[in-house]
Design a protein around this motif. Structure first.
Motif, PDB file in Angstrom:
ATOM      1  N   LEU A  89       0.978  -0.887   0.014  1.00  0.00           N
ATOM      2  CA  LEU A  89      -0.593   0.081   0.148  1.00  0.00           C
ATOM      3  C   LEU A  89       0.638   1.427  -0.089  1.00  0.00           C
ATOM      4  O   LEU A  89       0.400   1.837  -0.692  1.00  0.00           O
ATOM      5  CB  LEU A  89      -0.720   0.172   0.775  1.00  0.00           C
ATOM      6  CG  LEU A  89      -1.793  -1.475   1.069  1.00  0.00           C
ATOM      7  CD1 LEU A  89      -2.689  -0.800   2.067  1.00  0.00           C
ATOM      8  CD2 LEU A  89      -3.340  -1.198   0.190  1.00  0.00           C
ATOM      9  N   MET A  90       2.243   1.261   0.615  1.00  0.00           N
ATOM     10  CA  MET A  90       2.923   2.940   0.707  1.00  0.00           C
ATOM     11  C   MET A  90       3.593   2.549  -0.402  1.00  0.00           C
ATOM     12  O   MET A  90       3.504   3.697  -1.325  1.00  0.00           O
ATOM     13  CB  MET A  90       4.048   1.875   1.686  1.00  0.00           C
ATOM     14  CG  MET A  90       3.337   2.335   2.977  1.00  0.00           C
ATOM     15  SD  MET A  90       5.390   2.208   4.022  1.00  0.00           S
ATOM     16  CE  MET A  90       4.297   2.397   5.733  1.00  0.00           C
ATOM     17  N   LEU A  91       3.737   1.904  -1.211  1.00  0.00           N
ATOM     18  CA  LEU A  91       4.118   1.541  -2.597  1.00  0.00           C
ATOM     19  C   LEU A  91       3.321   2.037  -3.804  1.00  0.00           C
ATOM     20  O   LEU A  91       3.617   2.717  -4.445  1.00  0.00           O
ATOM     21  CB  LEU A  91       5.068   0.396  -3.119  1.00  0.00           C
ATOM     22  CG  LEU A  91       6.520  -0.021  -2.329  1.00  0.00           C
ATOM     23  CD1 LEU A  91       7.286  -1.161  -2.639  1.00  0.00           C
ATOM     24  CD2 LEU A  91       7.723   0.305  -2.645  1.00  0.00           C
ATOM     25  N   ILE A  92       2.203   1.509  -3.696  1.00  0.00           N
ATOM     26  CA  ILE A  92       1.180   2.002  -4.504  1.00  0.00           C
ATOM     27  C   ILE A  92       1.030   3.280  -4.885  1.00  0.00           C
ATOM     28  O   ILE A  92       1.226   4.510  -5.202  1.00  0.00           O
ATOM     29  CB  ILE A  92      -0.196   1.424  -4.451  1.00  0.00           C
ATOM     30  CG1 ILE A  92      -0.265  -0.022  -4.630  1.00  0.00           C
ATOM     31  CG2 ILE A  92      -1.525   1.912  -5.075  1.00  0.00           C
ATOM     32  CD1 ILE A  92      -1.191  -1.514  -4.432  1.00  0.00           C
ATOM     33  N   ALA A  93       1.143   4.236  -2.982  1.00  0.00           N
ATOM     34  CA  ALA A  93       0.730   5.293  -2.790  1.00  0.00           C
ATOM     35  C   ALA A  93       2.142   6.455  -3.252  1.00  0.00           C
ATOM     36  O   ALA A  93       1.750   7.431  -3.713  1.00  0.00           O
ATOM     37  CB  ALA A  93       0.485   5.424  -1.174  1.00  0.00           C
ATOM     38  N   ILE A  94       2.703   5.740  -2.982  1.00  0.00           N
ATOM     39  CA  ILE A  94       4.469   6.685  -3.482  1.00  0.00           C
ATOM     40  C   ILE A  94       4.128   6.234  -5.611  1.00  0.00           C
ATOM     41  O   ILE A  94       4.298   7.392  -6.086  1.00  0.00           O
ATOM     42  CB  ILE A  94       5.710   5.916  -2.934  1.00  0.00           C
ATOM     43  CG1 ILE A  94       6.071   5.898  -1.590  1.00  0.00           C
ATOM     44  CG2 ILE A  94       7.292   6.506  -3.835  1.00  0.00           C
ATOM     45  CD1 ILE A  94       6.709   5.471  -1.280  1.00  0.00           C
ATOM     46  N   GLY A  95       4.219   5.723  -5.423  1.00  0.00           N
ATOM     47  CA  GLY A  95       3.770   5.920  -7.347  1.00  0.00           C
ATOM     48  C   GLY A  95       2.673   6.025  -7.636  1.00  0.00           C
ATOM     49  O   GLY A  95       2.806   7.522  -8.506  1.00  0.00           O
ATOM     50  N   ARG A  96       1.972   6.328  -7.479  1.00  0.00           N
ATOM     51  CA  ARG A  96       0.810   6.945  -7.395  1.00  0.00           C
ATOM     52  C   ARG A  96       0.769   8.322  -6.921  1.00  0.00           C
ATOM     53  O   ARG A  96       0.320   9.657  -8.100  1.00  0.00           O
ATOM     54  CB  ARG A  96      -0.723   6.951  -6.866  1.00  0.00           C
ATOM     55  CG  ARG A  96      -1.391   5.551  -7.384  1.00  0.00           C
ATOM     56  CD  ARG A  96      -2.178   6.197  -9.448  1.00  0.00           C
ATOM     57  NE  ARG A  96      -2.383   5.239  -9.615  1.00  0.00           N
ATOM     58  CZ  ARG A  96      -2.845   4.496 -10.085  1.00  0.00           C
ATOM     59  NH1 ARG A  96      -4.399   5.915  -9.738  1.00  0.00           N
ATOM     60  NH2 ARG A  96      -4.327   3.023 -10.678  1.00  0.00           N
ATOM     61  N   THR A  97       1.871   9.144  -6.375  1.00  0.00           N
ATOM     62  CA  THR A  97       1.264  10.688  -6.228  1.00  0.00           C
ATOM     63  C   THR A  97       3.082  11.145  -6.188  1.00  0.00           C
ATOM     64  O   THR A  97       2.875  12.206  -6.472  1.00  0.00           O
ATOM     65  CB  THR A  97       1.854  11.094  -4.502  1.00  0.00           C
ATOM     66  OG1 THR A  97       2.454  10.484  -3.402  1.00  0.00           O
ATOM     67  CG2 THR A  97      -0.177  10.058  -4.012  1.00  0.00           C
ATOM     68  N   GLY A  98       3.492   9.907  -6.675  1.00  0.00           N
ATOM     69  CA  GLY A  98       5.234  11.069  -7.296  1.00  0.00           C
ATOM     70  C   GLY A  98       5.464  11.649  -5.869  1.00  0.00           C
ATOM     71  O   GLY A  98       7.326  11.831  -5.568  1.00  0.00           O
ATOM     72  N   ASP A  99       5.161  10.963  -4.038  1.00  0.00           N
ATOM     73  CA  ASP A  99       6.021  12.097  -3.038  1.00  0.00           C
ATOM     74  C   ASP A  99       5.868  10.834  -2.421  1.00  0.00           C
ATOM     75  O   ASP A  99       5.167   9.717  -1.669  1.00  0.00           O
ATOM     76  CB  ASP A  99       4.929  12.703  -2.698  1.00  0.00           C
ATOM     77  CG  ASP A  99       5.283  13.583  -1.764  1.00  0.00           C
ATOM     78  OD1 ASP A  99       6.777  13.482  -1.280  1.00  0.00           O
ATOM     79  OD2 ASP A  99       4.726  14.790  -1.234  1.00  0.00           O
ATOM     80  N   VAL A 100       7.241  10.499  -1.484  1.00  0.00           N
ATOM     81  CA  VAL A 100       7.697   9.507  -0.890  1.00  0.00           C
ATOM     82  C   VAL A 100       7.149   9.898   0.716  1.00  0.00           C
ATOM     83  O   VAL A 100       7.027   8.762   1.253  1.00  0.00           O
ATOM     84  CB  VAL A 100       9.376   9.640  -1.551  1.00  0.00           C
ATOM     85  CG1 VAL A 100       9.601  10.231  -0.103  1.00  0.00           C
ATOM     86  CG2 VAL A 100       9.688   7.460  -0.349  1.00  0.00           C
ATOM     87  N   GLN A 101       7.117  11.476   0.519  1.00  0.00           N
ATOM     88  CA  GLN A 101       6.663  11.913   1.913  1.00  0.00           C
ATOM     89  C   GLN A 101       4.903  10.864   2.571  1.00  0.00           C
ATOM     90  O   GLN A 101       4.891  11.497   3.874  1.00  0.00           O
ATOM     91  CB  GLN A 101       7.127  12.949   1.975  1.00  0.00           C
ATOM     92  CG  GLN A 101       8.492  14.118   2.166  1.00  0.00           C
ATOM     93  CD  GLN A 101       8.867  13.181   3.261  1.00  0.00           C
ATOM     94  OE1 GLN A 101       9.009  13.351   3.966  1.00  0.00           O
ATOM     95  NE2 GLN A 101       9.645  12.764   3.236  1.00  0.00           N
TER      96      GLN A 101
END
Length: 153
Positions: A89-101
């Motif tokens: 879920l974290m990786l999907i969120a990073i990938g979708r937003t482009g924001d590691v934060q």
């Protein structure tokens, strides 16, 4: 006793639109005598998570979950024993937003995941129904096709 891992979603309930509750009842094993061919998902989180992953794989836009009447299906503590789901879920969120934060904002990550689940649920339900076999085999064939189709791209 199950091991417990880092779970930023501990206090966040997972809700789905009321219109999808029948699918969770039908395709999730809610009793010991459930038939796996008809109800291929051991837990509700499994159907929900596959819906997130299918939406992510197909590049679907997250649904606006505020437009639906929803009901809680899963307590966020479920992820405490499944660290790989948290990481996915974290990786999907990073990938979708482009924001590691975004990993420091569990509610934003879960909102994105929930939107993807709602976008993916109709596709997963279609995958379960579409075919001449029992739901588990229809789903298996459809997932295989999605993976093969997107591998070639």
């Amino acid at each position: 006793m199950a091991d417990r891992y880092f779970n930023p979603f501990q206090a966040i309930d997972i809700n789905v639109p009321v219109e999808f509750h029948e699918a969770f009842t039908r395709y999730c094993q809610r009793s010991a005598d459930a038939v796996i061919d008809q109800s291929p998902f051991p837990r509700m989180v499994d159907l929900w998570f596959l819906s997130v992953c299918v939406a992510a794989r197909l590049g679907l836009e997250p649904a606006d979950t505020t437009k639906y009447e929803t009901r809680k299906i899963i307590d966020g503590s479920i992820f405490g024993s499944d660290p790989w789901r948290v990481h996915t879920l974290m990786l999907i969120a990073i990938g979708r937003t482009g924001d590691v934060q975004i990993v420091s904002e569990p509610r934003k990550m879960m909102a994105l995941a929930s939107g993807l689940a709602v976008a993916g649920l109709p596709k997963v339900i279609e995958m379960l129904k579409d075919g001449d076999a029992e739901p588990i085999w229809n789903l298996s064939d459809a997932v295989d096709e999605i993976l093969r189709k997107h591998e070639a791209a």
